[in-house]
Write an enzyme that holds these catalytic residues in place. Structure first.
Site, short mmCIF file in Angstrom:
data_model
loop_
_atom_site.label_atom_id
_atom_site.label_comp_id
_atom_site.label_asym_id
_atom_site.label_seq_id
_atom_site.Cartn_x
_atom_site.Cartn_y
_atom_site.Cartn_z
N ASP A 1 -69.73 29.83 37.88
CA ASP A 1 -69.12 29.88 36.49
C ASP A 1 -69.94 30.23 35.50
O ASP A 1 -71.40 30.00 35.59
CB ASP A 1 -68.53 28.57 35.66
CG ASP A 1 -69.45 27.59 35.68
OD1 ASP A 1 -69.74 27.24 34.60
OD2 ASP A 1 -69.56 26.65 36.88
N ASP B 1 -61.30 24.31 29.30
CA ASP B 1 -62.42 23.52 29.38
C ASP B 1 -62.64 22.47 28.25
O ASP B 1 -62.54 22.84 27.07
CB ASP B 1 -63.86 24.38 29.12
CG ASP B 1 -64.93 23.62 29.27
OD1 ASP B 1 -65.10 22.46 28.99
OD2 ASP B 1 -66.02 24.37 29.37
N GLU C 1 -63.99 19.17 26.74
CA GLU C 1 -65.21 18.16 26.85
C GLU C 1 -65.58 17.93 25.34
O GLU C 1 -65.09 18.62 24.38
CB GLU C 1 -66.29 18.63 27.44
CG GLU C 1 -66.83 20.01 27.09
CD GLU C 1 -67.82 20.90 28.03
OE1 GLU C 1 -68.96 20.16 27.66
OE2 GLU C 1 -67.55 21.79 28.69
#
Length: 265
Positions: free
Chosen positions: A65, A149, A151
């Site tokens: 990534d 994503d 987080e």
């Protein structure tokens, strides 16, 4: 006879270490083509970890990534070294786009590296707004599903909110539903150990997960979790890529990889 057997063993070991044992073939009744990839690559690492349980090198399919910080990439060299897929940063929040996204995407396409895009989520903007921002920048046609994503963002200068799990789940569903409706395949969720524990995001229905764990197999770090991708290092060293890079494994075999890419995995 012993010498012949010994040579056969050596040949088998060499074949398993970063060679191409899987040529394009049809797999099963569904005739899914298994791609020609380098399996079990042995990439370098600037800060290697001593794995106590199953190591990432025991999985056959590896990928990366990336974002703007990787700069220019020699995609053919990276593919020949064992990069079988790439998740490329496209957007974050509702007003930031990665300036290298299109360059990375086109480079991966030219080299035949399957790609998907990821969105770095901020909890200070509505999910609908962030999904529209992603769709505005990412064209259709990616071989892989895209990624949400999730987080915590404690170092952000603009957004350090930590909403409760109910809000996180609700907003994640909105984002994923919009992308699924637009692109035709449900996104997967990337997350970290602390976020997984704090948000209980692993209980979200109809969701595949990509888990970060650089100091232990997810089986130990995320007890009971079923994952599709495992990010096992952030300090990987790969031919064709300048500097350090995140490296990941896919959970299954090359045949399972082919089925998953086709949307039947």
């Amino acid at each position: 006879m012993r010498k012949i057997l010994g040579m056969m063993v050596v040949l088998a070991v060499v074949t398993a270490c970063g060679q191409r044992p899987h040529k394009p073939v049809e797999s099963g009744a569904s005739a899914v083509v298994v791609p020609d990839i380098v399996t079990y690559p042995r990439f370098g690492d600037a800060d290697p970890h001593e794995w106590e349980s199953r190591a990432p090198q025991s999985y056959p399919v590896h990928g990366i990534d990336i974002s703007r910080w990787q700069g220019e990439i020699d995609w053919r060299t990276a593919k020949d070294s064992g990069v079988s897929f790439a998740f490329i940063k496209a957007t974050e929040g509702g007003d930031v786009a990665d300036p290298k996204f299109d360059e990375h995407r086109r480079g991966a396409q030219r080299a035949g590296v399957p790609w998907g895009a990821y969105h770095y989520y901020y909890f200070c903007r509505p999910a609908e707004e962030q999904a529209r921002w992603f769709i505005q920048h990412v064209p259709k046609g990616a071989p892989l599903p895209h990624v949400l994503d999730l987080e915590w963002t404690p170092r952000s200068k603009t957004c350090t909110r930590r909403p409760d799990p109910r809000e996180i789940w609700r907003e994640a569903r909105v984002f994923m539903n919009m992308l699924e409706a637009h692109y035709g395949r449900r996104p997967i969720i990337y997350t970290t150990v602390d976020f997984w524990k704090d948000s209980d995001i692993g209980q979200l229905a109809r969701t595949e997960f990509w888990l970060r764990s650089v100091a232990g197999n997810p089986r130990k770090v995320y007890p009971g979790a079923y994952w599709t991708f495992w990010q096992y290092t952030g300090t990987g060293l790969i031919p064709g890529i300048n500097g350090e890079v995140d490296i990941n494994v896919f959970r299954g075999s090359p045949e399972a990889w082919a089925h998953w890419m086709a949307g039947s995995g």
